[in-house]
Design a protein around this motif. Structure first.
Motif, short mmCIF file in Angstrom:
data_model
loop_
_atom_site.label_atom_id
_atom_site.label_comp_id
_atom_site.label_asym_id
_atom_site.label_seq_id
_atom_site.Cartn_x
_atom_site.Cartn_y
_atom_site.Cartn_z
N TYR A 113 0.84 -1.21 0.00
CA TYR A 113 0.00 0.00 0.00
C TYR A 113 0.87 1.26 0.00
O TYR A 113 0.63 2.18 -0.77
N PHE A 114 1.88 1.31 0.88
CA PHE A 114 2.74 2.49 0.93
C PHE A 114 3.48 2.69 -0.39
O PHE A 114 3.65 3.82 -0.84
N ALA A 116 2.43 1.73 -3.45
CA ALA A 116 1.45 2.21 -4.44
C ALA A 116 1.03 3.65 -4.13
O ALA A 116 0.92 4.48 -5.05
N GLU A 117 0.81 3.97 -2.87
CA GLU A 117 0.43 5.32 -2.48
C GLU A 117 1.54 6.32 -2.81
O GLU A 117 1.29 7.42 -3.27
N GLY A 118 2.78 5.91 -2.58
CA GLY A 118 3.91 6.79 -2.89
C GLY A 118 4.01 7.09 -4.37
O GLY A 118 4.19 8.25 -4.77
N ALA A 120 1.59 6.88 -6.60
CA ALA A 120 0.42 7.68 -6.99
C ALA A 120 0.58 9.14 -6.56
O ALA A 120 0.24 10.06 -7.31
N THR A 121 1.11 9.37 -5.36
CA THR A 121 1.29 10.73 -4.87
C THR A 121 2.34 11.47 -5.69
O THR A 121 2.18 12.65 -6.02
N TYR A 124 0.77 12.36 -8.97
CA TYR A 124 -0.17 13.47 -8.75
C TYR A 124 0.60 14.78 -8.64
O TYR A 124 0.22 15.79 -9.23
N GLY A 143 5.19 11.62 -1.27
CA GLY A 143 5.25 10.40 -2.06
C GLY A 143 6.56 9.66 -1.89
O GLY A 143 6.60 8.43 -1.76
N ASP A 146 6.59 7.93 1.44
CA ASP A 146 5.81 6.69 1.39
C ASP A 146 6.64 5.56 0.80
O ASP A 146 6.61 4.42 1.28
N ALA A 150 7.81 2.12 2.56
CA ALA A 150 7.55 0.84 1.90
C ALA A 150 8.84 0.03 1.76
O ALA A 150 8.85 -1.18 2.00
#
Length: 192
Positions: A113-114, A116-118, A120-121, A124, A143, A146, A150
């Motif tokens: 999750y971290f 993928a979130e990193g 994506a951030t 963005y 990001g 994150d 991870a």
């Protein structure tokens, strides 16, 4: 105009409720900070507690889902609902029967999750760097952090399973508690 008036009234009522119950928010905040410190001090125990809690949540929701599915068995999607509820029961039983392995699995999921979130951030931030002017760099740093988290979680497996979930839950509890304490104290000061 009615929506604006309704929003103003709602804000006013919420502020009044917080001012009236500031001691309860303060108590909850202090309790969350204490639990956060305990989770960070004993991350292995906190990770097991989270895993067992999730196991019970899956088990109870799955049993409830089975009951509702059989009660409404003439509805469309019966088999999908049955499969979903049965999976929740199985997931709950597995987490409760083998919580240590459950902590490892949750740690892998949190690491993914971290990561993928990193990513994506960062994407963005890069996409919005023109519109957000100087503020986009904060998103980029978030990001990257994150991804660093991870990396530590994933590279440290299986050992990181001993501390990752408990530490992250502890940090979350501490920040949530500090937020409630700050809100309670601000509400108390505004009512004086």
């Amino acid at each position: 105009m009615s929506l604006s008036n309704d929003l103003d009234r709602l804000k006013s009522e919420m502020s009044a409720a917080v001012r009236e119950h500031w001691k309860a928010f303060l108590f909850e905040g202090i309790l969350l900070v204490i639990l956060g410190i305990a989770a960070m001090t004993l991350p292995t125990f906190a990770g097991l507690a989270v895993t067992i809690f999730l196991g019970w949540m899956f088990l109870i929701s799955g049993i409830g889902g089975l009951i509702v599915t059989f009660w409404a068995r003439n509805m469309p999607g019966f088999w999908w609902s049955l499969i979903s509820a049965a999976l929740a029961v199985v997931a709950g039983l597995v987490l409760l029967a083998r919580p240590v392995q459950g902590v490892l699995t949750l740690t892998i999921v949190v690491g993914a999750y971290f990561l993928a979130e990193g990513v994506a951030t960062i994407m963005y931030a890069l996409e919005h760097r023109r519109e957000l002017s100087g503020r986009w760099s904060w998103l980029l740093v978030a990001g990257l952090m994150d991804i660093v988290v991870a990396f530590f979680i994933i590279a440290g497996l299986p050992g990181s399973a001993e501390w990752a979930i408990g530490l992250l839950v502890g940090i979350n509890l501490m920040f949530g508690g500090a937020t409630l304490i700050g809100m309670a104290l601000a509400a108390r000061n505004s009512s004086l």
